[in-house]
Design an enzyme around this catalytic site. Sequence first.
Site, mmCIF file in Angstrom:
data_model
loop_
_atom_site.group_PDB
_atom_site.id
_atom_site.type_symbol
_atom_site.label_atom_id
_atom_site.label_comp_id
_atom_site.label_asym_id
_atom_site.label_seq_id
_atom_site.Cartn_x
_atom_site.Cartn_y
_atom_site.Cartn_z
ATOM 1 N N SER A 1 1.173 -1.147 0.070
ATOM 2 C CA SER A 1 -0.109 -0.009 -0.653
ATOM 3 C C SER A 1 0.499 1.623 0.232
ATOM 4 C CB SER A 1 -0.814 -0.100 1.266
ATOM 5 O OG SER A 1 -2.028 -1.548 1.096
ATOM 6 N N HIS B 1 0.838 4.438 4.953
ATOM 7 C CA HIS B 1 -0.154 5.538 3.597
ATOM 8 C C HIS B 1 0.339 6.941 3.110
ATOM 9 C CE1 HIS B 1 -3.613 1.534 3.952
ATOM 10 N NE2 HIS B 1 -1.967 1.278 3.686
#
Length: 353
Positions: A250, A308
């Site tokens: 991610s 992230h």
Amino acid sequence: MAWRSCVVRWVKEDFIFLHSRASRFLHCHQQRCGFRKVAKRAEPKKETETPEMPQMEPPVPHKPERSFSRLVKPLVFTVGFTGCSFGAAAIWQYESLKYRVQSYFDEVRADWLEKLRPQKQGDFRKQVNQWWNSLSEGQRTVTGIIAVNALVFCCWRIPALQHAMVKYFTSNPASKALCWPMLLSTFSHYSLFHMAANMYVLWSFSSSIVNLMGKEQFVAVYLSAGVISSFVSYVCKTATGRLGPSLGASGAIMTVLAAVCTKMPEAKLAVIFLPMYTFTAGNALKAIIALDTAGLIMGWQFFDHAAHLGGALFGVWYILYGHELIWKNREPLVKFWHNIRTRGPGAGGNGSL
């Protein structure tokens, strides 16, 4: 009969009396012996059990070490790996260009011979080549990344590899292995849905990001983003004390998404489950950054919001400043490599590509 009965009675009574005395003697003897035996058995038990009692203590739970000094090696690894990635990408681009120039006439001749040969019907290899050639350069580039993620996902299903997978394919600032898991965890997914979602987003943005950067620069950015996002996760986990493992691509995918949205903020995007609602790439990037910032502040632990956020900020920084600072200053390294190649055996003396 009377005498006989008296004799019999005497004999019986005497026998009973003797028998009762004997049984009483035996009974007392057994009690004494039993008392002595019990005393002998009880003494060694007390001697053997008393020294063992202090050893029975409850185990002390191991607390992971929380120290910023452990982040020195990951910091050095992040800087060194990022530099090596972009250096290798510059050399890779040079070699690709050199190969294309040298094999130009060979490719023309191969295409001409292919047209003269009879076409085979139902050839599996030819069908695979046609499918491969139908893909864009970006899709062909990310196919290798998706294949590596699928291979690592299968390794998670092998029980004998569980210990090694947890140690090397999850990033954890409390682990003994700190550096290489920052990269290997980028290709690691334990959940099929997690891997499918990440690979779908990567496949969707593959053509745009490769057209924007080129495959060599894209690979360097992707690998560096995985390490950088893992390092940001290390810092936040150490600062908050919430030490634990993380895995997934991610962080690197957020870099790709942020780079495309920063370069093309007016592009229209949509969610796969809600294709009727569209929004601009710039607004999508702002919403993602705001969501991860809120998750980091509130302490949400379902996702690694620090990774992230680190990946997204790296993608924005690279498009605004990093491309000019890193990629456009690769010329000295390329010249140095070109001089080494031209001096090698079999190289041309004119120093040209």
